[in-house]
Design a protein around this motif. Structure first.
Motif, PDB file in Angstrom:
ATOM      1  N   ARG A   1       0.639  -2.192  -0.133  1.00 12.82           N
ATOM      2  CA  ARG A   1      -0.377  -0.148   0.632  1.00 12.82           C
ATOM      3  C   ARG A   1       0.999   0.900  -0.091  1.00 12.82           C
ATOM      4  N   ARG A   2       1.863   1.204   0.364  1.00 15.86           N
ATOM      5  CA  ARG A   2       3.240   2.522   0.599  1.00 15.86           C
ATOM      6  C   ARG A   2       3.278   2.531  -0.805  1.00 15.86           C
ATOM      7  N   GLN A   3       4.054   1.385  -1.216  1.00 14.17           N
ATOM      8  CA  GLN A   3       4.067   2.455  -2.630  1.00 14.17           C
ATOM      9  C   GLN A   3       3.201   2.182  -3.366  1.00 14.17           C
ATOM     10  N   VAL A   4       1.954   1.916  -3.534  1.00 16.37           N
ATOM     11  CA  VAL A   4       1.164   2.484  -4.402  1.00 16.37           C
ATOM     12  C   VAL A   4       0.805   3.671  -3.931  1.00 16.37           C
ATOM     13  N   VAL A   5       0.676   4.288  -2.685  1.00 19.12           N
ATOM     14  CA  VAL A   5       0.057   5.626  -2.574  1.00 19.12           C
ATOM     15  C   VAL A   5       1.568   6.370  -3.022  1.00 19.12           C
ATOM     16  N   MET A   6       2.628   5.612  -2.732  1.00 16.66           N
ATOM     17  CA  MET A   6       3.851   6.506  -3.423  1.00 16.66           C
ATOM     18  C   MET A   6       4.161   6.787  -4.850  1.00 16.66           C
ATOM     19  N   ASN A   7       3.574   6.290  -5.154  1.00 22.36           N
ATOM     20  CA  ASN A   7       3.505   6.078  -6.399  1.00 22.36           C
ATOM     21  C   ASN A   7       2.123   6.762  -7.194  1.00 22.36           C
ATOM     22  N   ILE A   8       1.380   6.981  -6.348  1.00 26.22           N
ATOM     23  CA  ILE A   8       0.131   7.917  -6.807  1.00 26.22           C
ATOM     24  C   ILE A   8       0.656   9.399  -6.458  1.00 26.22           C
ATOM     25  N   ALA A   9       1.548   9.823  -5.626  1.00 22.59           N
ATOM     26  CA  ALA A   9       1.976  10.730  -5.088  1.00 22.59           C
ATOM     27  C   ALA A   9       2.948  11.256  -6.735  1.00 22.59           C
ATOM     28  N   LYS A  10       3.966  11.181  -6.503  1.00 23.29           N
ATOM     29  CA  LYS A  10       4.614  11.419  -8.162  1.00 23.29           C
ATOM     30  C   LYS A  10       3.677  11.704  -9.099  1.00 23.29           C
ATOM     31  N   ASN A  11       2.609  11.103  -9.519  1.00 25.30           N
ATOM     32  CA  ASN A  11       2.032  11.678 -10.221  1.00 25.30           C
ATOM     33  C   ASN A  11       0.524  12.247 -10.209  1.00 25.30           C
ATOM     34  N   ILE A  12       0.238  12.770  -8.387  1.00 25.94           N
ATOM     35  CA  ILE A  12      -1.323  12.904  -8.853  1.00 25.94           C
ATOM     36  C   ILE A  12      -0.787  14.715  -8.662  1.00 25.94           C
ATOM     37  N   LYS A  13       0.222  15.377  -8.515  1.00 23.28           N
ATOM     38  CA  LYS A  13      -0.507  16.976  -9.328  1.00 23.28           C
ATOM     39  C   LYS A  13      -0.406  17.082 -10.717  1.00 23.28           C
ATOM     40  N   LEU A  14      -0.005  16.238 -11.221  1.00 21.91           N
ATOM     41  CA  LEU A  14      -0.225  16.172 -12.459  1.00 21.91           C
ATOM     42  C   LEU A  14      -1.007  15.311 -13.399  1.00 21.91           C
ATOM     43  N   TRP A  15      -2.153  14.374 -12.524  1.00 26.42           N
ATOM     44  CA  TRP A  15      -3.064  14.051 -12.521  1.00 26.42           C
ATOM     45  C   TRP A  15      -4.692  15.085 -12.311  1.00 26.42           C
ATOM     46  N   LYS A  16      -4.176  16.146 -11.675  1.00 23.05           N
ATOM     47  CA  LYS A  16      -5.027  17.138 -10.916  1.00 23.05           C
ATOM     48  C   LYS A  16      -5.175  17.628 -11.923  1.00 23.05           C
ATOM     49  N   ASN A  17      -3.351  18.191 -12.139  1.00 22.31           N
ATOM     50  CA  ASN A  17      -3.420  19.601 -13.573  1.00 22.31           C
ATOM     51  C   ASN A  17      -4.397  19.322 -14.814  1.00 22.31           C
ATOM     52  N   LYS A  18      -3.548  17.565 -14.861  1.00 20.58           N
ATOM     53  CA  LYS A  18      -4.980  17.104 -16.343  1.00 20.58           C
ATOM     54  C   LYS A  18      -6.676  17.117 -16.120  1.00 20.58           C
ATOM     55  N   VAL A  19      -6.987  17.032 -14.838  1.00 22.24           N
ATOM     56  CA  VAL A  19      -8.421  17.224 -15.013  1.00 22.24           C
ATOM     57  C   VAL A  19      -8.443  18.954 -14.886  1.00 22.24           C
ATOM     58  N   ILE A  20      -8.409  19.716 -13.649  1.00 18.98           N
ATOM     59  CA  ILE A  20      -8.621  21.099 -14.183  1.00 18.98           C
ATOM     60  C   ILE A  20      -8.468  21.815 -15.561  1.00 18.98           C
ATOM     61  N   LYS A  21      -7.415  21.085 -16.265  1.00 21.47           N
ATOM     62  CA  LYS A  21      -7.131  21.084 -17.611  1.00 21.47           C
ATOM     63  C   LYS A  21      -8.398  21.042 -18.314  1.00 21.47           C
ATOM     64  N   GLU A  22      -8.546  19.678 -18.282  1.00 22.54           N
ATOM     65  CA  GLU A  22      -9.960  19.305 -18.973  1.00 22.54           C
ATOM     66  C   GLU A  22     -11.404  20.323 -18.310  1.00 22.54           C
ATOM     67  N   LYS A  23     -11.865  20.122 -17.370  1.00 22.48           N
ATOM     68  CA  LYS A  23     -12.831  20.645 -16.655  1.00 22.48           C
ATOM     69  C   LYS A  23     -12.961  21.741 -17.409  1.00 22.48           C
ATOM     70  N   SER A  24     -11.739  22.840 -17.535  1.00 25.88           N
ATOM     71  CA  SER A  24     -11.537  24.932 -17.789  1.00 25.88           C
ATOM     72  C   SER A  24     -12.268  24.027 -19.063  1.00 25.88           C
ATOM     73  N   ILE A  25     -11.602  23.063 -19.834  1.00 21.55           N
ATOM     74  CA  ILE A  25     -11.550  22.928 -21.616  1.00 21.55           C
ATOM     75  C   ILE A  25     -13.183  23.420 -22.098  1.00 21.55           C
ATOM     76  N   TYR A  26     -13.790  22.283 -20.747  1.00 23.54           N
ATOM     77  CA  TYR A  26     -15.341  22.080 -21.309  1.00 23.54           C
ATOM     78  C   TYR A  26     -15.959  23.093 -20.931  1.00 23.54           C
ATOM     79  N   HIS A  27     -15.775  23.443 -19.799  1.00 21.34           N
ATOM     80  CA  HIS A  27     -16.273  24.749 -18.823  1.00 21.34           C
ATOM     81  C   HIS A  27     -16.694  25.645 -20.343  1.00 21.34           C
ATOM     82  N   THR A  28     -15.591  26.267 -20.966  1.00 20.32           N
ATOM     83  CA  THR A  28     -15.522  27.572 -21.629  1.00 20.32           C
ATOM     84  C   THR A  28     -15.955  26.942 -23.235  1.00 20.32           C
ATOM     85  N   MET A  29     -16.015  25.551 -23.257  1.00 17.89           N
ATOM     86  CA  MET A  29     -16.862  25.328 -24.573  1.00 17.89           C
ATOM     87  C   MET A  29     -18.358  25.087 -23.934  1.00 17.89           C
TER      88      MET A  29
END
Length: 535
Positions: free
Chosen positions: A20-48
């Motif tokens: 579980r610690r390994q899974v959480v560490m892998n998520i921590a490496k990518n969570i900022k990237l995932w969060k930015n992608k979600v925010i970008k997609e949400k802003s794109i659809y909100h604008t469209m």
């Protein structure tokens, strides 16, 4: 057997925790990237979702604002997006006319951003209105330095700001405490404020309340027991090369001299600053084509300001340029009071130059005429244009159509003009007096610096035991940094800000526009874009 089962359970728990610690560490490496992608997609659809759908052509149509200088960049970006996506139908950009007021956009860099922020805090400029932020780059640090004039204090401020400028890349993007972040954001403004404070300090000839003997003194004591200094032979009518003669530092009448000098300088700077604001209203009128504002607001306002306060400045300069013994020249205050109370006469003791009576009578007449001119000119001219328009006659209104509409209300326009006229006439007096804060804060800064230097460092440190010198120096340094460099600088900053917002910008600046907020992933991710769009 029980111990074996416990060891098995412990092994399983350890492996599960490790997994579980390994899974959480892998998520921590990518969570900022995932969060930015979600925010970008949400802003794109909100604008469209704000686009309009053309049923006939089966396409999305978006209407928005963009800087005129960025049109080619937008077309190039759309072309690249079409080629990279493999779309069969290219995106088309068309410039269409709009009756809505465009947003205001000022291109700033790291140097001008803080100065423009001072203006935007007051209010966003109308589209194509004169931007006072350009002039604030010079006027704001200078007015601050008039109140904070000291070579030593200015050097400390410039040095601290210079360090932030020199190592700005080390601080960029790093989390800082509130105070450090404020200093970092305004580092270029602080650098200018420190540089101008050094300049005005050279004019006042003050460095930590100690005079600088750069060009020597034009005064000397005839003998050792003399209590009054006399001017050196050959220097009777020669001005000091730069700034104030160091002989005034420590003189018995030092306070009287600096009081008179700084008070008159404050009036001169204030009148010039306000007149410059009125001149900027002329540029607004010329650009927008408001001829009525030029002839019925700018012209009478300038006449009123120069007839009274411009004449006051002329009296100050004349009195400076006429050498005389102390007390032989008439007081300017008495001249101005008699100018209004005794219009038909001029006392001989209040005469400063020839034909002064006729000049003052003409200026009083011009000031009196400018008030009804300012009050009645604009409403009645707009009323005449409205009547001509209603009769079907052609009138060249130009941009004054903004004032003349089908729903013309003469009473509302007249009341607004009455308020504007009263505000300007009374404000001319109060605003001019408000610039005396330059004199008051400069005097307070100089006196505090002199007290810390004379009473603490020199009086206690040099007149006591050896160890007391270090204690006195520590107290003096702490008082200099804590009181003068922090509290006094903040006070001078706020007073300089008030002079710009109230006395200067109200002469020409409307500040009722709205800011252009571009679609930017950087702003959206940081949260600034969402906060600005909600506001």
């Amino acid at each position: 057997q029980v111990e074996a089962k416990l060891k098995d359970h412990e092994t399983i728990l350890h492996r599960t925790t490790k997994q579980r610690r390994q899974v959480v560490m892998n998520i921590a490496k990518n969570i900022k990237l995932w969060k930015n992608k979600v925010i970008k997609e949400k802003s794109i659809y909100h604008t469209m979702n704000m686009f309009n759908y053309d049923v006939g052509r089966k396409c999305l149509i978006a209407e928005g604002w963009c800087p005129r200088t960025s049109t080619e960049q937008i077309v190039a970006a759309m072309r690249v997006a079409t080629e990279s996506s493999g779309a069969l139908v290219p995106s088309i950009l068309s410039v269409i006319p709009s009756k809505d007021d465009p947003p205001t956009y000022f291109h700033t860099n790291k140097f001008t951003r803080s100065f423009q922020g001072l203006v935007d805090t007051y209010g966003m400029a109308r589209y194509r209105e004169v931007n006072p932020g350009v002039f604030t780059i010079i006027t704001f640090p200078f007015l601050f330095a008039v109140m904070f004039g000291d070579v030593g204090h200015g050097f400390i401020m410039a040095a601290v700001a210079g360090l932030f400028v020199l190592y700005e890349k080390r601080f960029e993007g790093k989390p800082l405490d509130e105070f450090t972040q404020t200093v970092y954001d305004g580092r270029y403004m602080l650098l200018m404020m420190g540089a101008f404070s050094m300049f005005t300090g050279l004019i006042y000839n003050e460095c930590f309340a100690v005079g600088l003997d750069i060009f020597g003194s034009q005064w000397y004591y005839p003998d050792v027991n003399a209590t009054t200094a006399v001017i050196r032979p050959g220097y009777e009518n020669r001005p000091y090369p730069f700034g104030v003669d160091p002989a005034w530092q420590g003189a018995a009448n030092q306070l009287t001299y600096f009081n008179s000098l700084k008070m008159k300088l404050s009036i001169l700077l204030g009148v010039v600053h306000m007149c410059f604001g009125i001149v900027l209203s002329l540029f607004n009128g010329i650009h927008f084509g408001h001829q009525v504002d030029i002839w019925c607001e700018f012209l009478p306002q300038m006449i009123f300001m120069l007839s009274i306060f411009g004449y006051l400045c002329v009296l100050v300069v004349i009195k400076w340029l006429q050498p005389s013994d102390y007390g032989t020249h008439p007081m300017i205050l008495q001249i101005m009071i008699q100018m209004f109370l005794s219009i038909a006469s001029l006392a001989p003791e209040n005469t400063l130059f020839s034909h002064q009576f006729y000049v003052q009578a003409g200026l009083i007449g011009a000031a009196v005429i400018s008030i009804p001119w300012m009050l009645l000119g604009k409403p009645y001219i707009l009323k005449a244009k409205h009547k001509a328009r209603m009769r079907g006659k052609y009138v060249n209104l130009d941009a004054d159509d903004a004032h003349v509409s089908e729903e013309f209300d003469f009473g509302e326009i007249f009341i607004k003009q009455v308020i504007h006229t009263i505000e300007f006439v009374l404000g001319g007096i109060s605003n001019t007096a408000s610039y005396l804060r330059l004199w008051a804060l400069s005097l307070a800064h100089s006196e505090l610096s002199e007290v810390f230097m004379g009473r603490v460092l020199v009086g206690v440190g040099l007149g006591s035991a050896f160890y007391a010198t270090f204690v006195a120096w520590a107290v003096w340094a702490g008082a200099t940094v804590g009181i003068l460099m922090v509290m006094e600088s903040l006070s001078a900053f706020l007073h300089a800000l008030r002079l710009h917002w109230v006395e200067f910008m109200n002469k020409f600046y409307h500040g009722d526009g709205y800011q252009f907020i571009p679609f930017s992933f950087e702003l959206i991710i940081s949260g600034e874009g969402e906060a600005e769009s909600q506001s």
